[in-house]
Design a protein around this motif. Structure first.
Motif, short mmCIF file in Angstrom:
data_model
loop_
_atom_site.label_atom_id
_atom_site.label_comp_id
_atom_site.label_asym_id
_atom_site.label_seq_id
_atom_site.Cartn_x
_atom_site.Cartn_y
_atom_site.Cartn_z
N ARG A 169 -3.25 -62.66 -11.06
CA ARG A 169 -4.62 -62.54 -11.57
C ARG A 169 -4.95 -61.33 -12.07
NH1 ARG A 169 -4.68 -65.85 -6.80
NH2 ARG A 169 -5.80 -67.75 -7.10
N VAL A 170 -4.48 -60.07 -11.37
CA VAL A 170 -4.85 -58.87 -11.85
C VAL A 170 -4.07 -58.44 -13.21
CG1 VAL A 170 -4.35 -56.40 -11.75
CG2 VAL A 170 -5.05 -57.82 -9.90
N LYS A 171 -2.81 -58.98 -13.49
CA LYS A 171 -2.14 -58.89 -14.84
C LYS A 171 -2.85 -59.86 -15.92
CE LYS A 171 0.95 -57.83 -17.81
NZ LYS A 171 2.20 -58.44 -17.74
N LEU A 172 -3.34 -60.93 -15.58
CA LEU A 172 -4.01 -61.71 -16.41
C LEU A 172 -5.32 -61.17 -17.09
CD1 LEU A 172 -3.25 -65.45 -14.82
CD2 LEU A 172 -1.95 -64.31 -16.79
N PHE A 235 3.93 -61.62 -26.61
CA PHE A 235 3.80 -61.48 -25.17
C PHE A 235 2.39 -61.35 -24.85
CE2 PHE A 235 7.63 -58.95 -26.57
CZ PHE A 235 8.46 -59.82 -26.17
N VAL A 236 1.40 -60.98 -25.70
CA VAL A 236 0.06 -60.75 -25.38
C VAL A 236 -0.68 -62.30 -25.64
CG1 VAL A 236 -2.21 -60.05 -26.00
CG2 VAL A 236 -0.52 -58.29 -25.81
N GLY A 237 -0.03 -63.09 -26.48
CA GLY A 237 -0.52 -64.29 -26.95
C GLY A 237 -0.01 -65.26 -25.56
N LYS A 238 1.25 -65.07 -25.18
CA LYS A 238 1.61 -65.86 -24.24
C LYS A 238 0.60 -65.83 -22.80
CE LYS A 238 4.95 -64.33 -21.32
NZ LYS A 238 4.37 -64.66 -19.92
N ASP A 239 0.49 -64.58 -22.51
CA ASP A 239 -0.26 -64.15 -21.28
C ASP A 239 -1.64 -64.69 -21.65
OD1 ASP A 239 1.99 -63.09 -20.10
OD2 ASP A 239 1.41 -61.14 -20.30
N VAL A 240 -2.24 -64.71 -22.88
CA VAL A 240 -3.75 -64.90 -23.18
C VAL A 240 -3.65 -66.57 -22.71
CG1 VAL A 240 -5.58 -65.04 -24.54
CG2 VAL A 240 -4.61 -63.00 -24.19
N ASP A 241 -2.71 -67.29 -23.33
CA ASP A 241 -2.90 -68.73 -23.10
C ASP A 241 -2.62 -69.06 -21.70
OD1 ASP A 241 -2.54 -69.16 -25.79
OD2 ASP A 241 -0.47 -69.46 -25.93
N VAL A 242 -1.94 -68.32 -20.73
CA VAL A 242 -1.91 -68.82 -19.46
C VAL A 242 -3.27 -68.28 -18.76
CG1 VAL A 242 -1.12 -67.78 -17.28
CG2 VAL A 242 0.55 -68.16 -19.27
N VAL A 243 -4.01 -67.11 -19.05
CA VAL A 243 -5.16 -66.85 -18.56
C VAL A 243 -6.47 -67.89 -18.85
CG1 VAL A 243 -6.22 -65.29 -20.10
CG2 VAL A 243 -6.78 -64.71 -17.63
N ARG A 244 -6.50 -68.34 -20.28
CA ARG A 244 -7.50 -69.30 -20.51
C ARG A 244 -7.10 -70.50 -19.64
NH1 ARG A 244 -6.32 -68.04 -26.60
NH2 ARG A 244 -7.98 -66.57 -27.34
N LYS A 245 -5.58 -70.90 -19.48
CA LYS A 245 -5.60 -72.09 -18.63
C LYS A 245 -6.06 -71.90 -17.59
CE LYS A 245 -1.82 -75.03 -17.28
NZ LYS A 245 -0.13 -75.53 -17.34
N GLY A 251 -12.65 -73.50 -13.68
CA GLY A 251 -13.93 -74.05 -14.09
C GLY A 251 -14.80 -72.89 -14.69
N GLY A 252 -13.97 -71.95 -15.21
CA GLY A 252 -14.59 -70.78 -15.87
C GLY A 252 -14.13 -70.51 -17.49
N ASP A 253 -14.29 -69.60 -18.15
CA ASP A 253 -13.65 -69.04 -19.42
C ASP A 253 -13.71 -67.71 -19.53
OD1 ASP A 253 -16.38 -68.31 -20.41
OD2 ASP A 253 -16.52 -70.40 -20.80
N LEU A 254 -13.14 -67.14 -20.53
CA LEU A 254 -13.07 -65.65 -20.75
C LEU A 254 -14.49 -65.03 -21.20
CD1 LEU A 254 -9.55 -65.42 -22.28
CD2 LEU A 254 -10.38 -65.53 -19.81
N GLY A 255 -15.40 -65.81 -21.70
CA GLY A 255 -16.64 -65.28 -22.07
C GLY A 255 -16.64 -64.42 -23.49
N PRO A 256 -17.24 -63.47 -23.38
CA PRO A 256 -17.31 -62.37 -24.44
C PRO A 256 -15.61 -61.80 -24.60
CG PRO A 256 -19.10 -61.79 -23.16
CD PRO A 256 -18.29 -62.88 -22.18
N LEU A 257 -14.82 -61.81 -23.69
CA LEU A 257 -13.51 -61.33 -24.18
C LEU A 257 -12.80 -62.30 -24.91
CD1 LEU A 257 -12.12 -60.49 -20.24
CD2 LEU A 257 -13.03 -58.69 -22.17
#
Length: 266
Positions: A169-172, A235-245, A251-257
């Motif tokens: 969670r911290v890494k994401l 690498f960043v794209g892969k991790d962003v895909d995971v955190v979005r999922k 039940g949330g989203d990344l908001g302004p990020l």
């Protein structure tokens, strides 16, 4: 000295093997190609082409350094591997992925007396070579303390951030913020262009001001947001895909990020 097995000897795993050997650990590693096997042997570790050659009943710590969640599940749910792990061994997951992968694996291995630490990493091969990789570790603190001498061969700091899954969670969050910071620099460069400033001059100046950040400093060394983005996209794209999922599952989203991340096409 610990008996350490390494699965995943790519750009991150191979430098770990070298550091572990240099620190006098007994190291075995999986290689699929002749080049990978040669590199493992050259580093001073034992090379194997199958899980059972690399992970034995004597293994104290198994490091999993593959790229994706799917690969973690392919490796760690293989009976050939799990059957070799003895009670008291610890699996350390360095792959960035879903926190549920770590908790699911822990539930699978608990009856065998095998522990799991999710140990997400921040940094690159040069950090491993310097013994300065950052580790965000989730799990029981006493288990982390037991494997800390292994991780210290290539990592500092090693941060205990909570229960199992917390490291992921911290890494994401870290990578979502890093992606957003790249997007913020992109927005700044776009503003500079409207003000008649060129990108290279701006990037040479800003790291000396209050706008500086690790992302900005890294981009400045490349002299271009686009060039840096292409360098880290995989690498960043892969991790962003995971955190979005994962955030969507919660039940949330990344908001302004997310608004900033989309500026760099990730």
């Amino acid at each position: 000295m610990s008996r350490v097995a390494v699965i995943g000897t790519g750009r991150m795993g191979m430098p770990m093997v070298s550091r572990l050997v240099a620190d006098d650990h007994d190291v075995s590693a999986l290689g699929r190609s002749s080049d990978a096997l040669d590199a493992i042997r050259t580093a001073g570790a034992r090379a194997g082409q199958t899980f059972s050659e690399v992970v034995t009943p004597d293994t104290d710590v198994l490091l999993v350094v593959v790229l994706t969640d799917e690969q973690v599940r392919e490796v760690c749910w293989a009976e050939e591997l799990r059957g070799q792990l003895r009670s008291g061994a610890t699996v350390v997951l360095h792959t960035t992925g879903s926190p549920s992968t770590a908790t699911d694996l822990a539930a699978e291995l608990a009856p065998r007396g095998v522990s799991v630490i999710d140990a997400a990493i921040s940094g690159g091969p040069h950090d491993i070579a310097a013994g300065a990789l950052t580790v965000f570790a989730g799990g029981e603190e006493n288990v982390l303390d037991a494997v800390r001498p292994v991780l210290e061969s290539y990592a500092d700091p090693i941060l205990h951030v909570g229960k199992l899954g917390s490291g992921q969670r911290v890494k994401l969050v870290n990578n979502a913020m890093f992606g957003a910071q790249i997007g913020l620099v992109r927005a700044g460069v776009d503003l500079a262009a409207r003000l008649g400033l060129d990108e290279k001059s701006l990037l040479a100046a800003l790291p000396n001001g209050s706008a500086n950040s690790r992302a900005l400093g890294s981009i400045a060394r490349y002299g271009s947001v686009d060039e840096f983005t292409e360098r880290v996209r995989e690498f960043v794209g892969k991790d962003v895909d995971v955190v979005r999922k994962v955030t969507a599952e919660l039940g949330g989203d990344l908001g302004p990020l997310d608004d900033l991340i989309t500026r760099i096409g990730i």
